[in-house]
Design a protein around this motif. Structure first.
Motif, short mmCIF file in Angstrom:
data_model
loop_
_atom_site.label_atom_id
_atom_site.label_comp_id
_atom_site.label_asym_id
_atom_site.label_seq_id
_atom_site.Cartn_x
_atom_site.Cartn_y
_atom_site.Cartn_z
N UNK A 159 0.81 -1.22 0.00
CA UNK A 159 0.00 0.00 0.00
C UNK A 159 0.85 1.27 0.00
N UNK A 160 2.12 1.14 0.38
CA UNK A 160 2.98 2.32 0.49
C UNK A 160 3.86 2.54 -0.73
N UNK A 161 3.76 1.64 -1.74
CA UNK A 161 4.65 1.76 -2.89
C UNK A 161 3.86 1.98 -4.18
N UNK A 162 4.03 3.16 -4.77
CA UNK A 162 3.28 3.52 -5.97
C UNK A 162 3.66 2.67 -7.17
N UNK A 163 4.95 2.37 -7.31
CA UNK A 163 5.42 1.60 -8.47
C UNK A 163 4.82 0.19 -8.48
N UNK A 164 4.78 -0.43 -7.31
CA UNK A 164 4.23 -1.78 -7.21
C UNK A 164 2.73 -1.77 -7.51
N UNK A 165 2.02 -0.77 -6.96
CA UNK A 165 0.57 -0.69 -7.20
C UNK A 165 0.29 -0.41 -8.67
N UNK A 166 1.14 0.43 -9.29
CA UNK A 166 0.95 0.75 -10.72
C UNK A 166 1.18 -0.50 -11.58
#
Length: 541
Positions: A126-133
Protein backbone atom coordinates in the motif's frame (compact mmCIF):
# COMPACT_ATOMS: atom_id res chain seq x y z
CA UNK A 1 9.67 -37.22 10.84
CA UNK A 2 6.62 -38.34 12.77
CA UNK A 3 7.43 -40.87 15.47
CA UNK A 4 6.22 -44.39 14.65
CA UNK A 5 4.41 -44.60 18.01
CA UNK A 6 2.30 -41.59 17.04
CA UNK A 7 1.49 -43.15 13.67
CA UNK A 8 0.42 -46.37 15.39
CA UNK A 9 -1.72 -44.42 17.86
CA UNK A 10 -3.52 -42.66 15.01
CA UNK A 11 -3.96 -46.02 13.26
CA UNK A 12 -5.42 -47.65 16.37
CA UNK A 13 -7.79 -44.83 17.33
CA UNK A 14 -9.05 -43.89 13.87
CA UNK A 15 -11.75 -46.01 12.24
CA UNK A 16 -11.65 -46.12 8.47
CA UNK A 17 -15.46 -46.21 8.24
CA UNK A 18 -15.70 -42.93 10.18
CA UNK A 19 -12.88 -41.37 8.15
CA UNK A 20 -14.41 -42.34 4.81
CA UNK A 21 -17.90 -41.29 5.93
CA UNK A 22 -16.65 -37.71 6.27
CA UNK A 23 -16.17 -37.68 2.49
CA UNK A 24 -18.37 -40.42 0.99
CA UNK A 25 -21.86 -41.73 1.72
CA UNK A 26 -21.45 -45.44 2.43
CA UNK A 27 -23.96 -48.06 3.55
CA UNK A 28 -23.46 -51.41 5.26
CA UNK A 29 -23.72 -54.33 2.85
CA UNK A 30 -22.94 -57.69 4.43
CA UNK A 31 -19.76 -57.41 6.45
CA UNK A 32 -18.45 -54.44 4.41
CA UNK A 33 -19.63 -50.93 3.51
CA UNK A 34 -20.45 -49.88 -0.05
CA UNK A 35 -20.76 -46.52 -1.81
CA UNK A 36 -20.08 -44.60 -5.02
CA UNK A 37 -16.37 -44.20 -5.65
CA UNK A 38 -15.04 -40.65 -5.05
CA UNK A 39 -12.15 -41.25 -7.47
CA UNK A 40 -14.08 -41.96 -10.66
CA UNK A 41 -17.58 -41.51 -12.04
CA UNK A 42 -19.90 -44.49 -11.59
CA UNK A 43 -23.62 -45.24 -11.25
CA UNK A 44 -23.35 -48.64 -9.57
CA UNK A 45 -21.48 -48.62 -6.23
CA UNK A 46 -18.18 -50.51 -6.35
CA UNK A 47 -16.31 -48.62 -3.62
CA UNK A 48 -15.87 -51.04 -0.69
CA UNK A 49 -14.73 -50.32 2.86
CA UNK A 50 -13.85 -53.07 5.34
CA UNK A 51 -14.10 -52.13 9.01
CA UNK A 52 -12.64 -55.49 9.99
CA UNK A 53 -9.52 -55.13 7.82
CA UNK A 54 -9.39 -51.28 7.93
CA UNK A 55 -9.05 -51.14 4.14
CA UNK A 56 -10.86 -49.54 1.22
CA UNK A 57 -10.87 -50.63 -2.41
CA UNK A 58 -12.78 -49.68 -5.55
CA UNK A 59 -13.47 -52.69 -7.74
CA UNK A 60 -14.14 -50.26 -10.60
CA UNK A 61 -11.03 -48.07 -10.84
CA UNK A 62 -8.73 -50.13 -8.60
CA UNK A 63 -7.78 -47.43 -6.10
CA UNK A 64 -7.44 -48.56 -2.52
CA UNK A 65 -5.38 -48.74 0.63
CA UNK A 66 -5.70 -47.90 4.31
CA UNK A 67 -7.07 -44.82 6.07
CA UNK A 68 -3.83 -42.86 5.46
CA UNK A 69 -3.96 -43.63 1.74
CA UNK A 70 -7.59 -42.48 1.62
CA UNK A 71 -6.84 -39.10 3.25
CA UNK A 72 -3.79 -38.65 0.99
CA UNK A 73 -5.97 -39.19 -2.09
CA UNK A 74 -8.90 -37.05 -0.92
CA UNK A 75 -6.86 -34.14 0.46
CA UNK A 76 -4.04 -34.46 -2.10
CA UNK A 77 -1.35 -34.49 0.59
CA UNK A 78 1.67 -36.63 1.42
CA UNK A 79 1.79 -39.32 4.09
CA UNK A 80 3.06 -37.09 6.92
CA UNK A 81 0.37 -34.49 6.20
CA UNK A 82 -2.31 -37.18 6.17
CA UNK A 83 -1.15 -38.37 9.61
CA UNK A 84 -1.26 -34.76 10.83
CA UNK A 85 -4.82 -34.25 9.50
CA UNK A 86 -6.05 -37.41 11.23
CA UNK A 87 -4.09 -36.60 14.38
CA UNK A 88 -5.70 -33.15 14.56
CA UNK A 89 -9.18 -34.67 14.18
CA UNK A 90 -8.49 -37.15 16.97
CA UNK A 91 -6.78 -34.64 19.23
CA UNK A 92 -3.53 -36.61 19.24
CA UNK A 93 -0.31 -34.70 19.88
CA UNK A 94 2.13 -36.13 17.36
CA UNK A 95 5.70 -36.82 18.44
CA UNK A 96 8.64 -36.21 16.12
CA UNK A 97 11.80 -38.28 15.81
CA UNK A 98 15.30 -36.88 15.49
CA UNK A 99 17.67 -37.48 12.59
CA UNK A 100 17.72 -35.60 9.31
CA UNK A 101 14.18 -34.32 9.63
CA UNK A 102 13.01 -31.36 11.71
CA UNK A 103 10.57 -31.38 14.57
CA UNK A 104 6.96 -30.33 14.31
CA UNK A 105 7.69 -27.22 16.39
CA UNK A 106 10.60 -26.25 14.12
CA UNK A 107 8.44 -26.71 11.07
CA UNK A 108 5.67 -24.65 12.66
CA UNK A 109 8.19 -21.86 13.23
CA UNK A 110 9.05 -21.83 9.52
CA UNK A 111 5.34 -21.57 8.66
CA UNK A 112 4.97 -18.74 11.18
CA UNK A 113 7.96 -16.88 9.73
CA UNK A 114 6.61 -17.23 6.19
CA UNK A 115 3.19 -15.98 7.32
CA UNK A 116 4.75 -13.00 9.12
CA UNK A 117 6.77 -12.09 6.02
CA UNK A 118 3.62 -12.34 3.88
CA UNK A 119 1.75 -9.93 6.17
CA UNK A 120 4.67 -7.51 6.07
CA UNK A 121 4.79 -7.56 2.26
CA UNK A 122 1.00 -7.05 2.12
CA UNK A 123 1.24 -3.95 4.32
CA UNK A 124 4.20 -2.56 2.37
CA UNK A 125 2.36 -2.83 -0.96
CA UNK A 126 0.00 0.00 0.00
CA UNK A 127 2.98 2.32 0.49
CA UNK A 128 4.65 1.76 -2.89
CA UNK A 129 3.28 3.52 -5.97
CA UNK A 130 5.42 1.60 -8.47
CA UNK A 131 4.23 -1.78 -7.21
CA UNK A 132 0.57 -0.69 -7.20
CA UNK A 133 0.95 0.75 -10.72
CA UNK A 134 2.46 -2.52 -11.98
CA UNK A 135 -0.52 -4.50 -10.68
CA UNK A 136 -2.99 -1.94 -12.03
CA UNK A 137 -1.32 -2.06 -15.46
CA UNK A 138 -1.81 -5.84 -15.38
CA UNK A 139 -5.51 -5.13 -14.69
CA UNK A 140 -5.54 -7.02 -11.38
CA UNK A 141 -8.49 -6.06 -9.20
CA UNK A 142 -8.18 -5.26 -5.44
CA UNK A 143 -10.12 -8.40 -4.48
CA UNK A 144 -7.76 -10.52 -6.62
CA UNK A 145 -4.71 -8.90 -5.02
CA UNK A 146 -6.22 -9.63 -1.62
CA UNK A 147 -7.11 -13.24 -2.49
CA UNK A 148 -3.58 -14.05 -3.68
CA UNK A 149 -2.11 -11.89 -0.89
CA UNK A 150 0.23 -10.03 -3.26
CA UNK A 151 2.75 -7.74 -1.61
CA UNK A 152 5.92 -5.72 -2.05
CA UNK A 153 9.50 -6.25 -0.88
CA UNK A 154 11.07 -2.82 -0.58
CA UNK A 155 14.55 -4.27 -0.08
CA UNK A 156 14.53 -6.18 -3.33
CA UNK A 157 12.14 -3.83 -5.19
CA UNK A 158 9.94 -6.75 -6.16
CA UNK A 159 6.23 -7.50 -6.27
CA UNK A 160 5.83 -10.58 -4.08
CA UNK A 161 3.63 -13.52 -5.00
CA UNK A 162 3.22 -15.77 -1.91
CA UNK A 163 3.51 -19.48 -2.65
CA UNK A 164 1.02 -21.68 -0.80
CA UNK A 165 1.02 -25.38 -0.05
CA UNK A 166 -2.03 -27.52 -0.78
CA UNK A 167 -3.53 -26.54 2.58
CA UNK A 168 -3.18 -22.81 1.87
CA UNK A 169 -0.20 -22.17 4.14
CA UNK A 170 2.50 -19.75 2.97
CA UNK A 171 5.69 -21.72 2.25
CA UNK A 172 7.73 -19.30 0.13
CA UNK A 173 7.65 -16.39 -2.31
CA UNK A 174 8.12 -15.60 -5.98
CA UNK A 175 9.29 -12.04 -6.49
CA UNK A 176 8.89 -10.08 -9.74
CA UNK A 177 11.49 -7.33 -10.18
CA UNK A 178 10.17 -3.84 -10.96
CA UNK A 179 13.37 -2.05 -11.97
CA UNK A 180 17.12 -2.51 -12.11
CA UNK A 181 19.25 -5.55 -12.83
CA UNK A 182 18.61 -9.09 -11.72
CA UNK A 183 16.45 -12.03 -12.74
CA UNK A 184 12.88 -11.17 -13.74
CA UNK A 185 11.50 -13.62 -11.15
CA UNK A 186 13.28 -14.80 -8.02
CA UNK A 187 11.89 -17.72 -6.03
CA UNK A 188 12.52 -18.75 -2.44
CA UNK A 189 15.12 -21.52 -2.10
CA UNK A 190 13.98 -25.03 -1.21
CA UNK A 191 13.41 -25.57 2.49
CA UNK A 192 11.84 -28.14 4.85
CA UNK A 193 8.43 -26.62 3.99
CA UNK A 194 9.00 -25.76 0.30
CA UNK A 195 10.17 -27.83 -2.67
CA UNK A 196 10.01 -25.87 -5.91
CA UNK A 197 10.18 -28.98 -8.12
CA UNK A 198 7.06 -30.39 -6.50
CA UNK A 199 4.98 -27.25 -5.85
CA UNK A 200 2.47 -25.80 -8.31
CA UNK A 201 1.54 -22.16 -7.87
CA UNK A 202 -2.19 -21.75 -7.28
CA UNK A 203 -2.96 -25.43 -6.68
CA UNK A 204 -4.49 -24.65 -3.29
CA UNK A 205 -7.06 -22.45 -5.09
CA UNK A 206 -7.42 -24.72 -8.13
CA UNK A 207 -7.67 -28.25 -6.70
CA UNK A 208 -11.48 -28.36 -6.36
CA UNK A 209 -12.06 -26.90 -9.83
CA UNK A 210 -9.59 -29.36 -11.36
CA UNK A 211 -11.42 -32.26 -9.72
CA UNK A 212 -14.81 -30.92 -10.80
CA UNK A 213 -13.76 -30.32 -14.44
CA UNK A 214 -11.36 -33.27 -14.54
CA UNK A 215 -8.66 -31.15 -16.15
CA UNK A 216 -6.04 -28.58 -15.18
CA UNK A 217 -5.01 -25.54 -17.20
CA UNK A 218 -1.22 -25.24 -17.03
CA UNK A 219 0.19 -21.75 -17.66
CA UNK A 220 3.77 -20.45 -17.49
CA UNK A 221 3.67 -17.24 -15.49
CA UNK A 222 2.42 -16.04 -12.12
CA UNK A 223 0.43 -13.16 -13.66
CA UNK A 224 -1.06 -15.53 -16.24
CA UNK A 225 -2.33 -17.68 -13.39
CA UNK A 226 -3.72 -14.82 -11.32
CA UNK A 227 -5.45 -13.34 -14.39
CA UNK A 228 -7.03 -16.72 -15.19
CA UNK A 229 -8.45 -17.04 -11.68
CA UNK A 230 -9.68 -13.43 -11.76
CA UNK A 231 -11.54 -14.30 -14.97
CA UNK A 232 -13.17 -17.30 -13.30
CA UNK A 233 -10.88 -19.93 -14.87
CA UNK A 234 -10.12 -21.37 -11.46
CA UNK A 235 -8.51 -24.66 -12.52
CA UNK A 236 -5.29 -22.91 -13.62
CA UNK A 237 -1.89 -23.70 -12.07
CA UNK A 238 1.73 -22.73 -12.87
CA UNK A 239 5.16 -24.34 -12.24
CA UNK A 240 6.82 -21.30 -10.61
CA UNK A 241 9.03 -20.29 -13.52
CA UNK A 242 10.90 -23.59 -13.42
CA UNK A 243 10.84 -26.41 -15.94
CA UNK A 244 8.00 -28.83 -15.26
CA UNK A 245 9.24 -31.89 -13.37
CA UNK A 246 8.02 -35.45 -13.05
CA UNK A 247 6.89 -34.60 -9.51
CA UNK A 248 4.76 -31.77 -10.88
CA UNK A 249 3.19 -34.16 -13.38
CA UNK A 250 2.43 -36.77 -10.70
CA UNK A 251 0.86 -34.05 -8.57
CA UNK A 252 -1.42 -33.05 -11.45
CA UNK A 253 -2.31 -36.69 -12.12
CA UNK A 254 -3.64 -37.00 -8.56
CA UNK A 255 -6.22 -34.29 -9.28
CA UNK A 256 -7.45 -34.88 -12.83
CA UNK A 257 -7.05 -36.89 -16.03
CA UNK A 258 -6.20 -34.14 -18.52
CA UNK A 259 -3.92 -31.11 -18.72
CA UNK A 260 -4.53 -28.27 -21.17
CA UNK A 261 -1.29 -26.42 -21.89
CA UNK A 262 -1.58 -22.64 -22.31
CA UNK A 263 2.10 -21.77 -22.73
CA UNK A 264 3.39 -18.59 -24.38
CA UNK A 265 2.90 -18.48 -28.15
CA UNK A 266 6.52 -17.61 -29.02
CA UNK A 267 8.98 -20.24 -30.25
CA UNK A 268 10.36 -20.84 -26.77
CA UNK A 269 6.88 -21.35 -25.33
CA UNK A 270 5.86 -23.77 -28.08
CA UNK A 271 9.08 -25.76 -27.69
CA UNK A 272 8.52 -25.88 -23.92
CA UNK A 273 4.96 -27.14 -24.48
CA UNK A 274 6.29 -30.03 -26.56
CA UNK A 275 8.84 -30.99 -23.88
CA UNK A 276 6.23 -30.76 -21.14
CA UNK A 277 3.85 -32.96 -23.13
CA UNK A 278 6.17 -35.96 -22.83
CA UNK A 279 6.60 -35.49 -19.07
CA UNK A 280 2.84 -35.27 -18.56
CA UNK A 281 2.15 -38.32 -20.73
CA UNK A 282 4.67 -40.36 -18.74
CA UNK A 283 2.53 -39.61 -15.66
CA UNK A 284 -0.50 -41.08 -17.46
CA UNK A 285 -2.14 -37.73 -18.26
CA UNK A 286 -3.96 -36.80 -21.43
CA UNK A 287 -2.54 -33.60 -22.90
CA UNK A 288 -4.18 -30.90 -25.01
CA UNK A 289 -2.60 -27.67 -26.26
CA UNK A 290 -4.40 -24.34 -26.43
CA UNK A 291 -3.72 -22.14 -29.45
CA UNK A 292 -3.26 -18.54 -28.27
CA UNK A 293 -3.25 -17.24 -31.85
CA UNK A 294 -1.81 -13.74 -32.11
CA UNK A 295 -1.67 -13.23 -28.33
CA UNK A 296 1.60 -13.84 -26.51
CA UNK A 297 0.19 -15.36 -23.30
CA UNK A 298 -3.09 -16.12 -21.45
CA UNK A 299 -2.90 -12.78 -19.61
CA UNK A 300 -2.95 -10.81 -22.87
CA UNK A 301 -5.56 -13.11 -24.43
CA UNK A 302 -8.01 -12.61 -21.55
CA UNK A 303 -7.45 -8.87 -21.22
CA UNK A 304 -7.86 -8.29 -24.97
CA UNK A 305 -10.76 -10.66 -25.76
CA UNK A 306 -12.44 -11.48 -22.44
CA UNK A 307 -13.33 -14.56 -20.43
CA UNK A 308 -15.78 -16.16 -22.86
CA UNK A 309 -13.32 -16.12 -25.75
CA UNK A 310 -10.68 -17.70 -23.58
CA UNK A 311 -13.07 -20.44 -22.42
CA UNK A 312 -13.93 -21.13 -26.06
CA UNK A 313 -10.22 -21.39 -26.87
CA UNK A 314 -9.87 -23.96 -24.09
CA UNK A 315 -12.76 -25.94 -25.61
CA UNK A 316 -11.06 -25.78 -29.01
CA UNK A 317 -7.70 -26.94 -27.64
CA UNK A 318 -6.24 -29.79 -29.68
CA UNK A 319 -4.82 -33.11 -28.52
CA UNK A 320 -1.06 -32.74 -28.22
CA UNK A 321 -0.29 -35.06 -31.15
CA UNK A 322 -2.68 -33.20 -33.45
CA UNK A 323 -1.13 -29.89 -32.39
CA UNK A 324 2.38 -31.17 -33.15
CA UNK A 325 1.36 -32.49 -36.57
CA UNK A 326 -0.24 -29.17 -37.47
CA UNK A 327 2.88 -27.34 -36.30
CA UNK A 328 5.15 -29.53 -38.46
CA UNK A 329 2.96 -29.21 -41.54
CA UNK A 330 2.67 -25.45 -41.02
CA UNK A 331 6.44 -25.02 -41.48
CA UNK A 332 6.39 -26.29 -45.07
CA UNK A 333 5.12 -24.97 -48.39
CA UNK A 334 2.82 -27.81 -49.39
CA UNK A 335 2.49 -26.53 -52.95
CA UNK A 336 6.04 -27.78 -53.55
CA UNK A 337 6.47 -31.53 -53.98
CA UNK A 338 9.81 -31.73 -52.16
CA UNK A 339 8.55 -29.66 -49.20
CA UNK A 340 5.51 -31.90 -48.89
CA UNK A 341 7.74 -34.98 -48.90
CA UNK A 342 9.94 -33.50 -46.15
CA UNK A 343 6.81 -32.67 -44.11
CA UNK A 344 5.60 -36.27 -44.53
CA UNK A 345 9.01 -37.52 -43.43
CA UNK A 346 8.90 -35.48 -40.19
CA UNK A 347 5.28 -36.36 -39.45
CA UNK A 348 6.00 -40.06 -39.96
CA UNK A 349 8.95 -39.84 -37.58
CA UNK A 350 6.66 -38.24 -34.97
CA UNK A 351 3.94 -40.88 -35.42
CA UNK A 352 6.33 -43.76 -34.74
CA UNK A 353 6.35 -42.61 -31.07
CA UNK A 354 2.62 -43.31 -30.75
CA UNK A 355 2.36 -46.81 -29.27
CA UNK A 356 -1.42 -47.29 -29.59
CA UNK A 357 -2.08 -48.77 -33.08
CA UNK A 358 -5.64 -47.40 -33.38
CA UNK A 359 -4.58 -43.88 -32.40
CA UNK A 360 -1.62 -44.05 -34.77
CA UNK A 361 -3.90 -45.18 -37.60
CA UNK A 362 -6.34 -42.30 -37.05
CA UNK A 363 -3.52 -39.75 -37.02
CA UNK A 364 -2.10 -41.22 -40.22
CA UNK A 365 -5.48 -40.42 -41.82
CA UNK A 366 -5.44 -36.94 -40.27
CA UNK A 367 -1.89 -36.20 -41.45
CA UNK A 368 -2.58 -37.55 -44.95
CA UNK A 369 -5.53 -35.20 -45.26
CA UNK A 370 -3.46 -32.19 -44.12
CA UNK A 371 -0.61 -33.08 -46.49
CA UNK A 372 -2.89 -33.84 -49.44
CA UNK A 373 -1.35 -37.30 -49.79
CA UNK A 374 -2.79 -40.78 -50.08
CA UNK A 375 -3.18 -42.42 -46.68
CA UNK A 376 -1.27 -45.52 -47.78
CA UNK A 377 1.79 -43.41 -48.61
CA UNK A 378 1.88 -41.85 -45.15
CA UNK A 379 1.30 -45.27 -43.53
CA UNK A 380 4.16 -46.75 -45.57
CA UNK A 381 6.48 -43.92 -44.45
CA UNK A 382 5.51 -44.52 -40.79
CA UNK A 383 6.18 -48.25 -41.20
CA UNK A 384 9.55 -47.51 -42.80
CA UNK A 385 10.56 -45.29 -39.88
CA UNK A 386 9.32 -47.88 -37.40
CA UNK A 387 11.31 -50.63 -39.15
CA UNK A 388 14.61 -48.78 -38.98
CA UNK A 389 14.13 -47.80 -35.35
CA UNK A 390 14.05 -51.46 -34.37
CA UNK A 391 17.24 -53.47 -33.87
CA UNK A 392 18.15 -55.06 -37.18
CA UNK A 393 14.78 -54.08 -38.56
CA UNK A 394 13.09 -56.85 -36.60
CA UNK A 395 11.16 -56.88 -33.32
CA UNK A 396 10.89 -60.15 -31.44
CA UNK A 397 8.01 -60.47 -29.00
CA UNK A 398 7.50 -63.29 -26.54
CA UNK A 399 4.02 -64.65 -27.03
CA UNK A 400 2.49 -66.63 -24.22
CA UNK A 401 -0.88 -68.31 -24.29
CA UNK A 402 -3.50 -67.01 -21.91
CA UNK A 403 -4.32 -69.61 -19.24
CA UNK A 404 -7.85 -71.07 -19.20
CA UNK A 405 -10.50 -69.45 -16.98
CA UNK A 406 -10.37 -72.41 -14.59
CA UNK A 407 -6.70 -71.67 -13.88
CA UNK A 408 -7.36 -67.96 -13.33
CA UNK A 409 -10.21 -68.71 -10.93
CA UNK A 410 -8.17 -71.33 -9.06
CA UNK A 411 -5.27 -68.91 -8.52
CA UNK A 412 -7.54 -66.12 -7.27
CA UNK A 413 -9.35 -68.52 -4.94
CA UNK A 414 -6.07 -69.75 -3.46
CA UNK A 415 -4.87 -66.21 -2.77
CA UNK A 416 -8.21 -65.29 -1.13
CA UNK A 417 -8.07 -68.35 1.12
CA UNK A 418 -4.37 -67.90 1.92
CA UNK A 419 -5.12 -64.37 3.13
CA UNK A 420 -7.97 -65.63 5.29
CA UNK A 421 -5.97 -67.71 7.78
CA UNK A 422 -2.54 -69.12 8.59
CA UNK A 423 -4.06 -72.62 8.47
CA UNK A 424 -5.14 -72.15 4.85
CA UNK A 425 -1.78 -70.62 3.93
CA UNK A 426 0.06 -73.54 5.53
CA UNK A 427 -1.98 -76.08 3.56
CA UNK A 428 -1.35 -74.26 0.28
CA UNK A 429 2.39 -73.72 0.70
CA UNK A 430 2.89 -77.43 1.50
CA UNK A 431 2.02 -78.29 -2.10
CA UNK A 432 2.53 -75.13 -4.16
CA UNK A 433 5.36 -72.69 -4.88
CA UNK A 434 5.03 -69.08 -6.04
CA UNK A 435 6.58 -70.06 -9.38
CA UNK A 436 3.64 -72.37 -10.13
CA UNK A 437 1.21 -69.44 -10.41
CA UNK A 438 0.69 -68.46 -14.03
CA UNK A 439 -0.28 -64.88 -13.13
CA UNK A 440 2.97 -62.97 -12.27
CA UNK A 441 1.08 -60.52 -10.04
CA UNK A 442 -0.50 -63.30 -7.94
CA UNK A 443 2.84 -65.10 -7.93
CA UNK A 444 4.41 -61.99 -6.33
CA UNK A 445 1.58 -61.77 -3.78
CA UNK A 446 2.03 -65.42 -2.80
CA UNK A 447 5.81 -65.00 -2.57
CA UNK A 448 5.31 -62.04 -0.21
CA UNK A 449 2.88 -64.11 1.88
CA UNK A 450 5.55 -66.77 2.35
CA UNK A 451 8.03 -64.30 3.84
CA UNK A 452 5.84 -61.74 5.68
CA UNK A 453 2.94 -61.88 8.16
CA UNK A 454 -0.46 -61.51 6.49
CA UNK A 455 -1.16 -58.23 8.32
CA UNK A 456 2.04 -56.73 6.84
CA UNK A 457 1.44 -57.94 3.29
CA UNK A 458 0.36 -54.67 1.65
CA UNK A 459 3.39 -52.67 2.75
CA UNK A 460 5.72 -55.43 1.55
CA UNK A 461 4.42 -55.68 -2.01
CA UNK A 462 6.72 -53.86 -4.45
CA UNK A 463 4.14 -52.38 -6.81
CA UNK A 464 0.55 -51.16 -7.05
CA UNK A 465 -0.54 -54.10 -9.21
CA UNK A 466 0.28 -56.50 -6.38
CA UNK A 467 -1.33 -54.27 -3.75
CA UNK A 468 -4.48 -53.98 -5.86
CA UNK A 469 -4.72 -57.76 -6.28
CA UNK A 470 -4.18 -58.27 -2.55
CA UNK A 471 -6.85 -55.69 -1.61
CA UNK A 472 -9.36 -57.30 -3.97
CA UNK A 473 -8.64 -60.68 -2.43
CA UNK A 474 -8.93 -59.31 1.11
CA UNK A 475 -12.25 -57.58 0.47
CA UNK A 476 -13.85 -60.22 -1.75
CA UNK A 477 -16.91 -61.97 -0.35
CA UNK A 478 -15.61 -65.56 -0.32
CA UNK A 479 -18.02 -68.00 1.31
CA UNK A 480 -16.60 -71.53 1.20
CA UNK A 481 -17.88 -74.46 3.26
CA UNK A 482 -15.27 -77.18 2.70
CA UNK A 483 -12.17 -75.01 2.51
CA UNK A 484 -9.65 -77.86 2.64
CA UNK A 485 -11.38 -79.63 -0.27
CA UNK A 486 -11.51 -76.39 -2.27
CA UNK A 487 -7.81 -75.76 -1.65
CA UNK A 488 -6.91 -79.28 -2.77
CA UNK A 489 -9.07 -78.95 -5.90
CA UNK A 490 -7.47 -75.61 -6.83
CA UNK A 491 -3.96 -76.99 -6.28
CA UNK A 492 -4.81 -80.02 -8.42
CA UNK A 493 -6.08 -77.72 -11.18
CA UNK A 494 -2.81 -75.77 -11.23
CA UNK A 495 -0.65 -78.89 -11.02
CA UNK A 496 -2.56 -80.52 -13.88
CA UNK A 497 -2.21 -77.41 -16.04
CA UNK A 498 1.54 -77.30 -15.39
CA UNK A 499 1.88 -81.00 -16.18
CA UNK A 500 -0.01 -80.65 -19.48
CA UNK A 501 2.40 -77.89 -20.53
CA UNK A 502 5.35 -80.13 -19.66
CA UNK A 503 3.83 -83.04 -21.59
CA UNK A 504 3.25 -80.84 -24.66
CA UNK A 505 6.94 -79.90 -24.63
CA UNK A 506 7.95 -83.54 -24.19
CA UNK A 507 5.84 -84.49 -27.23
CA UNK A 508 7.81 -82.03 -29.33
CA UNK A 509 11.11 -83.32 -27.92
CA UNK A 510 10.08 -86.94 -28.63
CA UNK A 511 9.19 -86.10 -32.25
CA UNK A 512 12.54 -84.37 -32.69
CA UNK A 513 14.47 -87.32 -31.15
CA UNK A 514 12.63 -89.80 -33.43
CA UNK A 515 13.41 -87.68 -36.50
CA UNK A 516 17.11 -87.39 -35.58
CA UNK A 517 17.45 -91.07 -34.63
CA UNK A 518 18.55 -90.28 -31.07
CA UNK A 519 17.40 -93.58 -29.63
CA UNK A 520 18.91 -93.26 -26.09
CA UNK A 521 17.43 -89.78 -25.66
CA UNK A 522 14.11 -91.04 -27.10
CA UNK A 523 13.99 -93.85 -24.51
CA UNK A 524 14.59 -91.38 -21.64
CA UNK A 525 11.99 -88.94 -22.98
CA UNK A 526 9.35 -91.66 -23.31
CA UNK A 527 10.07 -92.83 -19.78
CA UNK A 528 9.66 -89.25 -18.48
CA UNK A 529 6.47 -88.83 -20.54
CA UNK A 530 4.90 -91.97 -19.05
CA UNK A 531 5.81 -90.88 -15.51
CA UNK A 532 4.30 -87.41 -15.90
CA UNK A 533 1.20 -88.89 -17.57
CA UNK A 534 0.64 -91.14 -14.57
CA UNK A 535 0.98 -88.15 -12.20
CA UNK A 536 -1.51 -86.21 -14.33
CA UNK A 537 -4.02 -89.06 -14.14
CA UNK A 538 -3.72 -89.03 -10.34
CA UNK A 539 -4.84 -85.39 -10.27
CA UNK A 540 -7.85 -86.25 -12.43
CA UNK A 541 -9.08 -89.00 -10.08
Amino acid sequence: MIDQKSIEEVKERANIVSVVSDYVQIKKRGKNYLGLCPFHSEKTPSFTVSEEKQLFHCFGCGKGGNLFTFVMEMEKVNFAEAVEILGDKLGIKLLKTGGSGISRSEKDKLFEQAEAACKLYERTLDKNNAARKYLADRKLQPETIQKFRLGYDQNGDRVMFPIFDIRGRVVGFSGRILAGNGPKYLNSPDSPIFYKGGTLYGLNFAKDAIKKNNFALLVEGNVDLVTCHQAGVTNAVAPLGTALTGDHAKLLARHGETVVLAYDSDAAGLAAAERVTEILKEAGLKVRILDLGKFKDPDEFINKTGRESFLEAIKQSAPALEFKIRRIVGRFNLSEVESRARAAFEVANLLTREKEPLIQKEYIKFAANLLGLDETLVAAEVNRHTFYKKTGGVTLRKVTGRPPNAIVEAEHTLIRLALESDENLGLIKESLTAEEFTDPVLSAVFRALLSHPREELLENLPDEAGRRAAREALLAECVVDNKNDVIRDCISTLKAFSLRKQLDKLKSDIERAEKDGQMTELKNLNYEFQGLSEILRSYAR
